[in-house]
Write a protein that holds these residues in place. Structure first.
Motif, PDB file in Angstrom:
ATOM      1  N   UNK A  91     -21.447  -8.021  67.877  1.00  0.00           N
ATOM      2  CA  UNK A  91     -22.587  -7.611  67.052  1.00  0.00           C
ATOM      3  C   UNK A  91     -23.832  -7.719  67.911  1.00  0.00           C
ATOM      4  N   UNK A  92     -24.503  -6.585  68.115  1.00  0.00           N
ATOM      5  CA  UNK A  92     -25.726  -6.547  68.911  1.00  0.00           C
ATOM      6  C   UNK A  92     -26.875  -6.102  68.018  1.00  0.00           C
ATOM      7  N   UNK A  93     -27.891  -6.948  67.913  1.00  0.00           N
ATOM      8  CA  UNK A  93     -29.112  -6.580  67.197  1.00  0.00           C
ATOM      9  C   UNK A  93     -30.183  -6.302  68.240  1.00  0.00           C
ATOM     10  N   UNK A  94     -30.798  -5.120  68.157  1.00  0.00           N
ATOM     11  CA  UNK A  94     -31.724  -4.659  69.187  1.00  0.00           C
ATOM     12  C   UNK A  94     -33.111  -4.466  68.588  1.00  0.00           C
ATOM     13  N   UNK A  95     -34.117  -5.007  69.276  1.00  0.00           N
ATOM     14  CA  UNK A  95     -35.514  -4.839  68.886  1.00  0.00           C
ATOM     15  C   UNK A  95     -36.199  -4.109  70.040  1.00  0.00           C
ATOM     16  N   UNK A  96     -36.427  -2.823  69.900  1.00  0.00           N
ATOM     17  CA  UNK A  96     -36.959  -2.045  71.018  1.00  0.00           C
ATOM     18  C   UNK A  96     -38.476  -2.240  71.144  1.00  0.00           C
ATOM     19  N   UNK A  97     -39.020  -1.781  72.284  1.00  0.00           N
ATOM     20  CA  UNK A  97     -40.447  -1.958  72.557  1.00  0.00           C
ATOM     21  C   UNK A  97     -41.152  -0.705  73.065  1.00  0.00           C
ATOM     22  N   UNK A  98     -40.412   0.306  73.522  1.00  0.00           N
ATOM     23  CA  UNK A  98     -41.048   1.412  74.246  1.00  0.00           C
ATOM     24  C   UNK A  98     -42.197   2.046  73.469  1.00  0.00           C
ATOM     25  N   UNK A  99     -42.040   2.210  72.184  1.00  0.00           N
ATOM     26  CA  UNK A  99     -43.049   2.935  71.400  1.00  0.00           C
ATOM     27  C   UNK A  99     -44.095   2.021  70.779  1.00  0.00           C
ATOM     28  N   UNK A 100     -44.201   0.789  71.279  1.00  0.00           N
ATOM     29  CA  UNK A 100     -45.201  -0.145  70.764  1.00  0.00           C
ATOM     30  C   UNK A 100     -46.598   0.257  71.251  1.00  0.00           C
ATOM     31  N   UNK A 101     -47.579   0.113  70.389  1.00  0.00           N
ATOM     32  CA  UNK A 101     -48.952   0.385  70.772  1.00  0.00           C
ATOM     33  C   UNK A 101     -49.519  -0.720  71.636  1.00  0.00           C
ATOM     34  N   UNK A 102     -50.763  -0.616  72.044  1.00  0.00           N
ATOM     35  CA  UNK A 102     -51.726   0.439  71.725  1.00  0.00           C
ATOM     36  C   UNK A 102     -51.423   1.736  72.476  1.00  0.00           C
ATOM     37  N   UNK A 103     -51.261   2.813  71.736  1.00  0.00           N
ATOM     38  CA  UNK A 103     -50.916   4.100  72.337  1.00  0.00           C
ATOM     39  C   UNK A 103     -52.076   4.696  73.126  1.00  0.00           C
ATOM     40  N   UNK A 104     -53.292   4.335  72.777  1.00  0.00           N
ATOM     41  CA  UNK A 104     -54.432   4.955  73.460  1.00  0.00           C
ATOM     42  C   UNK A 104     -54.613   4.438  74.894  1.00  0.00           C
ATOM     43  N   UNK A 105     -53.814   3.439  75.292  1.00  0.00           N
ATOM     44  CA  UNK A 105     -53.869   2.987  76.684  1.00  0.00           C
ATOM     45  C   UNK A 105     -53.081   3.904  77.618  1.00  0.00           C
ATOM     46  N   UNK A 106     -52.327   4.842  77.030  1.00  0.00           N
ATOM     47  CA  UNK A 106     -51.576   5.808  77.835  1.00  0.00           C
ATOM     48  C   UNK A 106     -52.244   7.178  77.747  1.00  0.00           C
ATOM     49  N   UNK A 107     -52.093   7.951  78.790  1.00  0.00           N
ATOM     50  CA  UNK A 107     -52.668   9.300  78.844  1.00  0.00           C
ATOM     51  C   UNK A 107     -51.596  10.331  78.515  1.00  0.00           C
ATOM     52  N   UNK A 108     -51.838  11.200  77.546  1.00  0.00           N
ATOM     53  CA  UNK A 108     -50.827  12.222  77.238  1.00  0.00           C
ATOM     54  C   UNK A 108     -50.631  13.176  78.400  1.00  0.00           C
ATOM     55  N   UNK A 109     -49.423  13.707  78.507  1.00  0.00           N
ATOM     56  CA  UNK A 109     -49.082  14.628  79.594  1.00  0.00           C
ATOM     57  C   UNK A 109     -48.851  16.025  79.031  1.00  0.00           C
ATOM     58  N   UNK A 110     -49.419  17.009  79.675  1.00  0.00           N
ATOM     59  CA  UNK A 110     -49.237  18.394  79.234  1.00  0.00           C
ATOM     60  C   UNK A 110     -47.780  18.833  79.398  1.00  0.00           C
ATOM     61  N   UNK A 111     -47.075  18.253  80.375  1.00  0.00           N
ATOM     62  CA  UNK A 111     -45.698  18.650  80.642  1.00  0.00           C
ATOM     63  C   UNK A 111     -44.757  18.298  79.496  1.00  0.00           C
ATOM     64  N   UNK A 112     -45.096  17.270  78.713  1.00  0.00           N
ATOM     65  CA  UNK A 112     -44.206  16.841  77.634  1.00  0.00           C
ATOM     66  C   UNK A 112     -44.451  17.574  76.325  1.00  0.00           C
ATOM     67  N   UNK A 113     -45.532  18.338  76.235  1.00  0.00           N
ATOM     68  CA  UNK A 113     -45.882  18.983  74.971  1.00  0.00           C
ATOM     69  C   UNK A 113     -44.872  20.045  74.554  1.00  0.00           C
ATOM     70  N   UNK A 114     -44.177  20.645  75.509  1.00  0.00           N
ATOM     71  CA  UNK A 114     -43.206  21.691  75.162  1.00  0.00           C
ATOM     72  C   UNK A 114     -42.099  21.146  74.273  1.00  0.00           C
ATOM     73  N   UNK A 115     -41.784  19.855  74.429  1.00  0.00           N
ATOM     74  CA  UNK A 115     -40.717  19.256  73.628  1.00  0.00           C
ATOM     75  C   UNK A 115     -41.238  18.513  72.413  1.00  0.00           C
ATOM     76  N   UNK A 116     -42.554  18.347  72.305  1.00  0.00           N
ATOM     77  CA  UNK A 116     -43.111  17.573  71.199  1.00  0.00           C
ATOM     78  C   UNK A 116     -44.013  18.398  70.286  1.00  0.00           C
TER      79      UNK A 116
END
Length: 541
Positions: free
Chosen positions: A383-408
């Motif tokens: 039994x594995x319980x997972x608490x992920x972190x990748x999408x944790x804020x603050x989001x405004x500390x990252x800069x959006x990329x134009x290259x990823x917009x095609x998929x989002x």
């Protein structure tokens, strides 16, 4: 009371009362509050002013310090209300220490510039007042000063002793209680409620009884591996925002279409406070059962052991592992996780810096870690319980990329308007969560044992600009339970329990999800035990 204390005291009290108008949402005016609430406000000011005057020996300096601390709390409350839909409560004082230990998680929401400016102004004020304001010990004499300071403190204590027992009962709805009571009275009310709140009893957790079901299971060989993932800030934004690409969550859609159970999850958190949802899922205890402890239940669980989903699986012979790619001490998890019945806690020390995506350890790296755990077969189910972190804020500390917009957001303009910048960062990481889902499913499908995958979001993300532009989304998050055996693997559960059929959504509360996952593994046993446990009908005398 010496006159040197009187004017600072009165001026400070007026300013302290006026500062409450800066709160957002604003509390009701003083003339609409009860006498006890206003006496609590006055007594709090006298107590704080008296203590600071006694310590600093400079009354005007004491006024500035108290008002500055009040402004810090007000700004923190306004920031919290804007991002989490909840004002400051007394439980939040401990987060000031967390902000020092984990500044990335807190200071950006308060405002980095504001934090620097406040710190600088505080340093200048300390030097200025010590230089220009004369100590009252020097000007009034030590005896007169001490008597005057203790008089102020004593009056504050007496007022609080009178008013606190007479305050209106709180609802444990922070927005409502702050509006009714104001800042000082609500802080006191939540503090008193926290001290008086009883610790939930083991019998209040459904896993207290379900552990016996787990122990009675005949063999470990038929039990599946179970991976239960709490995906950080996971929700489905496509119905909320038309700009989001419909194929963003392709693997999530495919998995949900073949899930044994899925639907919306009512979570007790918005934007943050992950442990409220986490605790509800793992212990099966509804937030209201915790009383005032519900706002940070892990502080209680760090000192008290309660039955949990993990301890029930452990009773059935499972090897239980928690994976959280962050510091183990955050939210006392280094104490709570072992007490919940986990054999192993895999924290950030088990990952490399190259595993990061953005600010935190990537979901793909976590998926690889899950794969290695599943490959490490010691003849016990896992039994594995997972608490992920990748999408944790603050989001405004990252800069959006134009290259990823095609998929989002393929139709979004570039450069992005302000309300789409944080959203674009969030959607990129959300797509990575979807890929993690596919990876974990693939690993479960190739394992020797059958596999069960649980997936849910702990809360919606912090996106205030996007919410203001598009309107806020539903606070519920998606959940699903998927089996390598397919949808037909859903067990017959307790008699009379209605579950979704034909893959229709079935709404759950967060405290019900862990129980449903458990029942997917031990459903037949639960039904038979419940039937056996029913008392025989007796004739009425």
């Amino acid at each position: 009371m010496i006159s040197a204390l009187m004017w600072p005291l009165l001026v400070g009290l007026v300013m302290c009362s006026a500062f409450e108008a800066l709160l957002n949402p604003r509390p009701r005016p003083f003339w609409q509050r009860s006498i006890a609430v206003n006496v609590t406000h006055t007594g709090s000011w006298l107590l704080l002013f008296g203590l600071l005057a006694l310590l600093l020996q400079r009354p005007w300096f004491a006024v500035v310090v108290v008002l500055s601390l009040q402004l810090v709390v007000i700004q923190s409350s306004n920031s919290k209300s804007r991002t989490l839909n909840e004002p400051f409560i007394c439980h939040d004082f401990e987060y000031f220490w967390d902000a020092i230990l984990h500044p990335r998680l807190y200071v950006p929401f308060f405002g980095v510039g504001l934090a620097i400016a406040a710190s600088s102004a505080g340093a200048v004020a300390i030097g200025a007042f010590f230089y220009w304001e004369t100590s009252l010990v020097t000007s009034e004499g030590a005896s007169r000063f001490l008597i005057g300071a203790f008089e102020v403190i004593a009056i504050g204590v007496l007022l609080l002793s009178f008013s606190l027992p007479k305050q209106p009962a709180i609802t444990l709805q922070p927005v409502h209680d702050m509006h009714q009571l104001g800042l000082f009275a609500s802080l006191w009310a939540y503090g008193v409620a926290l001290m008086r709140a009883p610790v939930p009893k083991p019998e209040q957790s459904p896993f207290h009884a379900l552990t016996e079901v787990a122990k009675a299971h005949p063999t470990e060989q038929s039990l599946p591996n179970v991976v239960f993932i709490q995906s950080e800030s996971f929700f489905d934004p496509r119905s909320w925002c038309d700009d989001v690409d419909s194929g963003l969550l392709h693997h999530f859609d495919t998995t949900r279409a073949n899930a044994t159970l899925h639907g919306p999850l009512n979570v007790p958190a918005w934007g943050a406070n992950t442990v409220r949802t986490e605790c509800a899922v793992l212990t099966g205890i509804a937030p209201e059962k915790w009383g005032a402890r519900q706002f940070n239940p892990y502080r209680t669980l760090s000192r008290h052991t309660l039955p949990s989903l993990a301890s029930s699986f452990k009773a059935a012979g499972y090897r239980t592992v928690c994976v959280h790619p962050y510091l183990a001490s955050f939210y006392f998890r280094h104490k709570v996780i072992p007490q919940m019945g986990f054999d192993q806690f895999v924290d950030i020390s088990a990952f490399e810096s190259s595993d990061k995506a953005g600010q935190y350890i990537s979901d793909r790296a976590v998926a690889r870690k899950i794969g290695r755990l599943l490959e490490d077969d010691d003849n016990r189910p896992l039994f594995v319980f997972v608490i992920t972190m990748e999408n944790h804020g603050p989001l405004h500390l990252e800069t959006p990329s134009q290259d990823t917009l095609a998929a989002t957001m393929p139709g979004a303009p570039w450069p992005l308007p302000d309300h789409l910048r944080d959203l674009a960062v969030y959607l990129h990481h959300l797509g990575e969560s979807d890929k993690m889902l596919a990876s974990v499913k693939s690993t479960l499908n190739t394992a020797n044992r059958q596999g069960l995958l649980g997936w849910y979001g702990d809360h919606v993300p912090i996106l205030p600009e996007a919410y203001e532009y598009f309107t806020p989304p539903d606070s519920r998050t998606p959940y699903m339970i998927w089996s390598t055996q397919g949808p037909e693997a859903q067990h017959l559960l307790a008699a009379g329990e209605r579950l979704a059929s034909a893959n229709e959504p079935y709404e759950l509360a967060a405290n019900e999800l862990g129980v449903q996952l458990f029942k997917q593994v031990f459903g037949h046993d639960i039904s038979s035990v419940m039937i056996k446990a029913e008392p025989e009908p007796q004739e009425q005398e």
